[in-house]
Design an enzyme around this catalytic site. Structure first.
Site, PDB file in Angstrom:
ATOM      1  N   ASN A 281      -1.532  -2.010  -1.754  1.00 48.86           N
ATOM      2  CA  ASN A 281      -0.276  -1.296  -1.617  1.00 48.86           C
ATOM      3  C   ASN A 281      -0.041  -0.456  -2.867  1.00 48.86           C
ATOM      4  O   ASN A 281       0.072  -1.020  -3.957  1.00 48.86           O
ATOM      5  CB  ASN A 281       0.883  -2.282  -1.414  1.00 48.86           C
ATOM      6  CG  ASN A 281       2.157  -1.602  -0.963  1.00 48.86           C
ATOM      7  OD1 ASN A 281       2.131  -0.441  -0.559  1.00 48.86           O
ATOM      8  ND2 ASN A 281       3.279  -2.301  -1.038  1.00 48.86           N
ATOM      9  N   ASP A 308      -4.781  -0.566 -11.507  1.00 53.71           N
ATOM     10  CA  ASP A 308      -3.925  -1.340 -10.602  1.00 53.71           C
ATOM     11  C   ASP A 308      -4.515  -2.730 -10.371  1.00 53.71           C
ATOM     12  O   ASP A 308      -4.550  -3.244  -9.258  1.00 53.71           O
ATOM     13  CB  ASP A 308      -3.721  -0.616  -9.270  1.00 53.71           C
ATOM     14  CG  ASP A 308      -2.523  -1.154  -8.492  1.00 53.71           C
ATOM     15  OD1 ASP A 308      -1.645  -1.779  -9.119  1.00 53.71           O
ATOM     16  OD2 ASP A 308      -2.466  -0.973  -7.262  1.00 53.71           O
ATOM     17  N   PHE A 326      -1.360  -8.364  -0.733  1.00 54.82           N
ATOM     18  CA  PHE A 326      -1.846  -7.071  -1.211  1.00 54.82           C
ATOM     19  C   PHE A 326      -2.445  -7.231  -2.605  1.00 54.82           C
ATOM     20  O   PHE A 326      -1.904  -7.958  -3.433  1.00 54.82           O
ATOM     21  CB  PHE A 326      -0.696  -6.059  -1.300  1.00 54.82           C
ATOM     22  CG  PHE A 326      -0.129  -5.632   0.024  1.00 54.82           C
ATOM     23  CD1 PHE A 326      -0.763  -4.668   0.783  1.00 54.82           C
ATOM     24  CD2 PHE A 326       1.059  -6.191   0.497  1.00 54.82           C
ATOM     25  CE1 PHE A 326      -0.230  -4.256   1.995  1.00 54.82           C
ATOM     26  CE2 PHE A 326       1.602  -5.791   1.699  1.00 54.82           C
ATOM     27  CZ  PHE A 326       0.950  -4.817   2.460  1.00 54.82           C
TER      28      PHE A 326
END
Length: 421
Positions: A281, A308, A326
């Site tokens: 996500n 990320d 996620f």
């Protein structure tokens, strides 16, 4: 320790040495000598780095990593996140506040900065904007800034409350602080599992529409015009998001943004096999979105590339797709991904987005490759081919779709804090 970097191509976009091959002598963490390639003797060096394709740049900075320490240390801790960062070529990482407890006190900032701080990788904790990341009550941002918080964000959660966002922009101006927001209208994305489109319809999965990201960016930019200050959008993923930020920059707003390296590797059709390691996500979008991201990187609408990094244990991923969490590990593969899939950026461009712009956004000094300067360097190759194998992974978690994949381009070592990793 005495280190010789032999005949390395210096990648330093703002330096006269950019693109030139030089020997670099480092002693006790200081660059003592820079000479023509092949001039410096190897006899006194404790360690010599030499390769025909060797390149050296200012150490890379990751603006978005999650360490899970304290609270979920079995997924990642402040030691292993540094090991993973070093393997990925990062000398400095900015950590999200989504720990247990949430990073929202001076003690939690000090804990993150000091645990494992003998490592070559420097940690910069970010603090929460709101208490417990719930979006309702502001944290004590001035105190957190004084304690060492490098920026303010609710991390994996967006700052959804309009009044809170405006007050944060105003509040941070008192000390030139930075708001980092991940744009998502969570009312539009609830129960979503992947990009909303033809593939999600075929698979019968609830989609995450692109407009959920784009409307939040449009909202935040309007508030930025109203309240002043500056904002950084993290992990944008759609073509319209790039367009909105490009227009805002042309208007002179103080706005910057990044993308996650893995975002350019897959489109939404990759989820046809229901691989939960591909559940991220923002989700993998369309080919048109990926093309727009490359255009944004090329024209500097997109300022930085981030990992990320979100480590998760097997119990969080080995589930039905709609139940899996996620997240993806990214520190060790970020550069390799961008370099492998790259068709548009020069090496200098990549270094700009990995080392220079992240520091400028976070208000960190950019290390110079000059005699007398402290060595904060990443050594890397853009040509070396290697395979990402499970046995070599430094993170505690294995939630990566890239295990077993061969990449082109690899970080070889970092030098920082007087240490090598």
């Amino acid at each position: 320790m005495k280190i010789l970097i032999r005949s390395a191509e210096i990648i330093a976009p703002n330096s006269q040495l950019n693109g030139q091959r030089r020997d670099i002598w480092i002693e006790n963490g200081i660059i003592k000598n820079i000479a023509n390639a092949g001039e410096l003797p190897t006899t006194e060096a404790h360690r010599v780095y030499k390769d025909e394709a060797l390149k050296v740049s200012a150490g890379w900075v990751d603006m978005r990593a999650l360490a899970k320490d304290p609270g979920l240390e079995h997924q990642e801790d402040l030691y292993t996140v540094r090991d993973a960062a070093a393997a990925g070529g990062f000398t400095e990482i900015a950590l999200l506040p989504n720990t247990h407890p949430f990073t929202q006190t001076k003690e939690s900032i000090i804990y993150a900065k000091t645990k494992g701080n003998t490592h070559a990788v420097t940690v910069h904790p970010m603090a929460g904007v709101t208490i417990d990341g719930k979006g309702k009550d502001l944290t004590e941002m001035i105190d957190l800034h004084m304690a060492g918080a490098i920026a303010f964000t609710d991390g994996i959660k967006p700052v959804w409350h309009s009044d809170i966002l405006v007050k944060t922009l105003q509040y941070l101006q008192t000390f030139n602080g930075l708001l980092i927001n991940r744009p998502e209208d969570t009312l539009l994305t609830q129960f979503g599992n992947m990009h909303e489109g033809i593939t999600s319809t075929m698979l019968g999965l609830k989609g995450i529409p692109a407009i959920a990201e784009e409307m939040m960016i449009a909202r935040d930019l309007r508030f930025l015009e109203y309240a002043g200050g500056k904002i950084h959008f993290s992990t944008i993923s759609t073509a319209k998001a790039v367009q909105l930020i490009r227009q805002a920059k042309h208007k002179g707003l103080k706005v910057s943004c990044d993308i996650a390296a893995h975002q350019i590797a897959f489109d939404d059709t990759a989820l046809l096999e229901f691989d939960t390691n591909l559940k991220v996500n923002p989700p993998f979008r369309s080919q048109a979105d990926i093309a727009a991201l490359w255009e944004g990187l090329a024209d500097n609408t997109i300022d930085a590339i981030v990992s990320d990094h979100n480590p998760l244990d097997i119990e969080s991923k080995k589930l039905e797709f709609d139940l899996a969490e996620f997240g993806i590990t990214g520190l060790e593969t970020a550069f390799a991904l961008i370099n492998t899939y790259n068709k548009i950026l020069s090496v200098s461009d990549m270094v700009e987005k990995l080392a220079i712009r992240p520091r400028q956004i976070l208000q960190l000094p950019v290390p110079a490759i000059e005699e007398g300067q402290v060595a904060n360097l990443t050594l890397f190759s853009t040509e070396l081919e290697w395979t990402y194998l499970e046995k070599n992974i430094r993170s505690k978690s294995l939630n990566s779709p890239f295990i077993g994949q061969t990449f082109k381009g690899k970080p070889l070592a970092i030098i920082n804090n007087g240490k090598i990793a």
